[in-house]
Design a protein around this motif. Structure first.
Motif, PDB file in Angstrom:
ATOM      1  N   MET A  56      44.906  42.651  53.769  1.00 34.09           N
ATOM      2  CA  MET A  56      43.995  42.494  53.231  1.00 34.09           C
ATOM      3  C   MET A  56      43.400  42.779  52.100  1.00 34.09           C
ATOM      4  O   MET A  56      42.585  42.083  50.844  1.00 34.09           O
ATOM      5  CB  MET A  56      42.025  41.986  54.244  1.00 34.09           C
ATOM      6  CG  MET A  56      41.273  41.875  53.733  1.00 34.09           C
ATOM      7  SD  MET A  56      41.320  39.467  53.730  1.00 34.09           S
ATOM      8  CE  MET A  56      40.076  39.077  53.241  1.00 34.09           C
ATOM      9  N   GLU A  57      43.098  44.690  52.016  1.00 37.44           N
ATOM     10  CA  GLU A  57      42.346  44.668  50.716  1.00 37.44           C
ATOM     11  C   GLU A  57      43.570  45.013  49.638  1.00 37.44           C
ATOM     12  O   GLU A  57      43.509  44.849  48.540  1.00 37.44           O
ATOM     13  CB  GLU A  57      43.128  46.681  50.811  1.00 37.44           C
ATOM     14  CG  GLU A  57      42.189  47.201  50.476  1.00 37.44           C
ATOM     15  CD  GLU A  57      40.771  47.081  49.793  1.00 37.44           C
ATOM     16  OE1 GLU A  57      40.173  47.252  48.564  1.00 37.44           O
ATOM     17  OE2 GLU A  57      39.969  46.274  50.338  1.00 37.44           O
ATOM     18  N   GLN A  58      45.497  44.748  50.214  1.00 40.02           N
ATOM     19  CA  GLN A  58      46.423  44.100  49.544  1.00 40.02           C
ATOM     20  C   GLN A  58      46.122  43.302  48.778  1.00 40.02           C
ATOM     21  O   GLN A  58      46.518  42.909  47.558  1.00 40.02           O
ATOM     22  CB  GLN A  58      48.101  44.337  49.925  1.00 40.02           C
ATOM     23  CG  GLN A  58      48.514  44.953  49.406  1.00 40.02           C
ATOM     24  CD  GLN A  58      50.463  44.826  50.277  1.00 40.02           C
ATOM     25  OE1 GLN A  58      50.062  45.256  50.909  1.00 40.02           O
ATOM     26  NE2 GLN A  58      50.700  45.294  49.238  1.00 40.02           N
ATOM     27  N   GLU A  59      46.060  42.230  49.436  1.00 41.21           N
ATOM     28  CA  GLU A  59      45.386  41.008  48.875  1.00 41.21           C
ATOM     29  C   GLU A  59      44.262  41.079  47.977  1.00 41.21           C
ATOM     30  O   GLU A  59      44.700  39.852  46.556  1.00 41.21           O
ATOM     31  CB  GLU A  59      44.854  40.206  49.759  1.00 41.21           C
ATOM     32  CG  GLU A  59      46.676  39.740  51.362  1.00 41.21           C
ATOM     33  CD  GLU A  59      46.210  38.401  52.047  1.00 41.21           C
ATOM     34  OE1 GLU A  59      45.326  38.073  51.838  1.00 41.21           O
ATOM     35  OE2 GLU A  59      46.982  38.549  52.882  1.00 41.21           O
TER      36      GLU A  59
ATOM     37  N   VAL B  51      43.808  43.373  45.967  1.00 39.22           N
ATOM     38  CA  VAL B  51      44.050  43.531  44.369  1.00 39.22           C
ATOM     39  C   VAL B  51      45.088  43.224  43.890  1.00 39.22           C
ATOM     40  O   VAL B  51      45.381  42.946  42.417  1.00 39.22           O
ATOM     41  CB  VAL B  51      44.993  45.429  44.229  1.00 39.22           C
ATOM     42  CG1 VAL B  51      45.512  45.613  43.969  1.00 39.22           C
ATOM     43  CG2 VAL B  51      43.939  46.444  45.904  1.00 39.22           C
ATOM     44  N   SER B  52      46.291  42.325  45.064  1.00 37.88           N
ATOM     45  CA  SER B  52      47.018  40.991  44.187  1.00 37.88           C
ATOM     46  C   SER B  52      46.167  39.956  43.989  1.00 37.88           C
ATOM     47  O   SER B  52      46.525  39.303  42.442  1.00 37.88           O
ATOM     48  CB  SER B  52      48.525  40.495  45.081  1.00 37.88           C
ATOM     49  OG  SER B  52      48.890  39.887  45.347  1.00 37.88           O
ATOM     50  N   LEU B  53      45.412  39.660  44.072  1.00 45.45           N
ATOM     51  CA  LEU B  53      44.544  38.416  43.116  1.00 45.45           C
ATOM     52  C   LEU B  53      43.744  38.888  42.168  1.00 45.45           C
ATOM     53  O   LEU B  53      43.770  38.222  40.739  1.00 45.45           O
ATOM     54  CB  LEU B  53      43.446  38.166  44.249  1.00 45.45           C
ATOM     55  CG  LEU B  53      43.905  36.946  45.602  1.00 45.45           C
ATOM     56  CD1 LEU B  53      42.550  36.733  46.116  1.00 45.45           C
ATOM     57  CD2 LEU B  53      44.267  35.742  45.071  1.00 45.45           C
ATOM     58  N   VAL B  54      43.249  40.283  42.421  1.00 43.21           N
ATOM     59  CA  VAL B  54      42.243  40.861  41.198  1.00 43.21           C
ATOM     60  C   VAL B  54      43.186  41.026  39.484  1.00 43.21           C
ATOM     61  O   VAL B  54      43.328  40.649  38.715  1.00 43.21           O
ATOM     62  CB  VAL B  54      42.202  41.906  40.949  1.00 43.21           C
ATOM     63  CG1 VAL B  54      41.395  43.060  40.234  1.00 43.21           C
ATOM     64  CG2 VAL B  54      40.437  42.084  41.978  1.00 43.21           C
TER      65      VAL B  54
ATOM     66  N   LYS C 249      45.407  39.823  35.117  1.00 44.21           N
ATOM     67  CA  LYS C 249      47.179  39.964  34.642  1.00 44.21           C
ATOM     68  C   LYS C 249      47.337  39.888  32.899  1.00 44.21           C
ATOM     69  O   LYS C 249      47.381  40.564  32.000  1.00 44.21           O
ATOM     70  CB  LYS C 249      48.146  39.161  34.533  1.00 44.21           C
ATOM     71  CG  LYS C 249      50.311  39.773  34.614  1.00 44.21           C
ATOM     72  CD  LYS C 249      50.620  38.443  35.464  1.00 44.21           C
ATOM     73  CE  LYS C 249      52.058  39.166  35.128  1.00 44.21           C
ATOM     74  NZ  LYS C 249      53.341  38.482  35.554  1.00 44.21           N
ATOM     75  N   PRO C 250      46.410  38.700  31.696  1.00 43.13           N
ATOM     76  CA  PRO C 250      46.866  38.279  30.831  1.00 43.13           C
ATOM     77  C   PRO C 250      45.941  39.088  29.487  1.00 43.13           C
ATOM     78  O   PRO C 250      46.457  39.519  28.911  1.00 43.13           O
ATOM     79  CB  PRO C 250      46.025  36.757  30.466  1.00 43.13           C
ATOM     80  CG  PRO C 250      45.830  35.935  31.950  1.00 43.13           C
ATOM     81  CD  PRO C 250      46.329  37.429  32.982  1.00 43.13           C
ATOM     82  N   HIS C 251      44.677  39.870  30.294  1.00 40.80           N
ATOM     83  CA  HIS C 251      43.999  41.095  29.517  1.00 40.80           C
ATOM     84  C   HIS C 251      45.205  42.264  29.450  1.00 40.80           C
ATOM     85  O   HIS C 251      44.461  42.726  28.424  1.00 40.80           O
ATOM     86  CB  HIS C 251      42.367  41.002  30.737  1.00 40.80           C
ATOM     87  CG  HIS C 251      41.558  40.028  30.778  1.00 40.80           C
ATOM     88  ND1 HIS C 251      42.328  38.166  31.835  1.00 40.80           N
ATOM     89  CD2 HIS C 251      40.413  38.964  30.128  1.00 40.80           C
ATOM     90  CE1 HIS C 251      41.511  37.657  31.540  1.00 40.80           C
ATOM     91  NE2 HIS C 251      40.021  38.277  30.626  1.00 40.80           N
ATOM     92  N   LEU C 252      45.639  42.421  30.685  1.00 44.38           N
ATOM     93  CA  LEU C 252      45.979  43.151  31.255  1.00 44.38           C
ATOM     94  C   LEU C 252      47.256  43.678  29.831  1.00 44.38           C
ATOM     95  O   LEU C 252      46.955  44.751  28.988  1.00 44.38           O
ATOM     96  CB  LEU C 252      46.786  43.987  31.925  1.00 44.38           C
ATOM     97  CG  LEU C 252      47.500  45.208  32.250  1.00 44.38           C
ATOM     98  CD1 LEU C 252      47.258  46.371  31.759  1.00 44.38           C
ATOM     99  CD2 LEU C 252      48.188  45.519  33.558  1.00 44.38           C
ATOM    100  N   PHE C 253      48.321  42.200  29.479  1.00 46.71           N
ATOM    101  CA  PHE C 253      49.442  41.893  29.156  1.00 46.71           C
ATOM    102  C   PHE C 253      48.403  42.109  27.302  1.00 46.71           C
ATOM    103  O   PHE C 253      49.180  43.024  26.206  1.00 46.71           O
ATOM    104  CB  PHE C 253      49.586  40.993  28.974  1.00 46.71           C
ATOM    105  CG  PHE C 253      50.384  41.375  29.866  1.00 46.71           C
ATOM    106  CD1 PHE C 253      50.627  42.473  31.344  1.00 46.71           C
ATOM    107  CD2 PHE C 253      51.276  40.096  30.284  1.00 46.71           C
ATOM    108  CE1 PHE C 253      52.060  42.338  31.586  1.00 46.71           C
ATOM    109  CE2 PHE C 253      52.191  40.248  31.558  1.00 46.71           C
ATOM    110  CZ  PHE C 253      52.712  41.067  32.109  1.00 46.71           C
TER     111      PHE C 253
END
Length: 331
Positions: free
Chosen positions: A1-4, A6-9, A14-18
């Motif tokens: 659940m926690e991994q999901e 993190v994946s959603l966040v 992702k565009p912000h990080l890039f």
């Protein structure tokens, strides 16, 4: 659940990080190219060589990874790519890097922040961008644009006193040659002109990607066509044939970095983010580059930093993030 979660966040931001990584790449570019130009390399030759490198590096990735996704290239589409290359590569970059000869990296990086406001204004005029003045987010876009332009005016018209360096620079970049005189007015005109052209490029990207949704292939085409355009311009403007020669020095490394990282990888990332979030989102991260350049210029390289630039940059950043908040309300 926690991994999901993190994946959603990660997918959400992702565009912000890039775009943060893009600005780090651009910040390093300012100082590498400044060192190269101070060493004697022609900005026009640099633009030509770096896009040749980028086209060669990107071609195999574009050819194999997008073999099935790449649409047929018609003559009309090629002419659109030709204009896109003119607006995004040959014209603005030749003006942009030439302006470094007359100013400094902090000033140029600060002026580039006009791109966000100019892109927003043009995008609204061409109906690429949503603007609802009855909505608080719509008002935030307008207020942010006005604040950003006010900050740019402060940076341009008010220099203020030079901030005293607290210690000796950790890294020394050789100064400009005697043949190059600092000319802030000429540098400002070149930088602003390149920003206007870039704004048109960001808008046109969004339109072209709808007809040619293959970012790697489009990046490769722009690098190749832009290199040819810049080469023609350089042959006209640069009469010294020795300007084309390059040794194993900063000129070579700046060309490789500019070609592989900036003209290749970063343009591809910007195209991907433009498709996902729109052209205004991409330009709104420019202030981060300004902060990084100012920190490196002042604390590491010991370059002059003016009070007007600090005040103006701070105001621009406030305006840009008003604009970003308003943009986040768009679907």
């Amino acid at each position: 659940m926690e991994q999901e979660k993190v994946s959603l966040v990660y997918r959400e931001f992702k565009p912000h990080l890039f775009m943060v990584l893009v600005q780090v790449g651009y910040a390093l570019l300012y100082f590498i190219t400044e060192a190269s130009f101070n060493h004697g390399m022609s900005p026009h030759v640099y633009v030509t060589y770096r896009h040749i490198v980028a086209a060669v590096v990107m071609f195999p990735f574009a050819y194999f990874l997008e073999r099935n996704a790449r649409p047929k290239l018609t003559f009309a589409l090629f002419m659109e790519i030709f204009v896109l290359s003119l607006l995004g590569v040959s014209v603005p970059l030749n003006m942009y890097f030439a302006s470094l000869n007359y100013t400094n990296p902090t000033f140029v990086a600060s002026m580039v922040n006009t791109t966000a406001s100019l892109t927003f204004i043009i995008a609204v005029a061409l109906r690429f961008e949503v603007l609802d003045l009855r909505n608080p987010r719509g008002m935030a876009k307008v207020i942010g644009t006005v604040i950003s332009l006010a900050g740019v005016l402060i940076m341009t018209l008010y220099k203020g006193p030079v901030m005293r360096n607290l210690w000796h620079p950790l890294i020394h970049i050789p100064g400009k040659s005697a043949a190059i005189n600092e000319n802030w007015l000429k540098g400002s005109l070149l930088t602003v002109s390149s920003c206007v052209t870039w704004s048109l490029w960001f808008i046109m990207q969004a339109s072209t990607l709808k007809r040619y949704p293959a970012q790697l292939s489009l990046t490769t085409w722009m690098c190749f066509v832009g290199a040819v355009q810049s080469a023609v311009f350089t042959l006209i403007a640069e009469h010294n044939s020795s300007a084309w020669s390059m040794g194993l020095n900063i000129d070579l490394w700046s060309t490789i970095y500019g070609g592989v990282v900036v003209a290749g990888l970063i343009i591809y990332i910007q195209l991907w983010c433009t498709e996902k979030k729109g052209p205004v989102f991409v330009t709104m991260f420019n202030p981060l580059c300004t902060i990084l350049v100012a920190i490196l210029a002042y604390f590491v390289l010991g370059e002059k930093l003016y009070l007007g630039s600090i005040i103006g940059a701070f105001i621009v950043i406030i305006g840009v993030y008003f604009l970003l908040w308003g943009k986040e309300g768009d679907q």
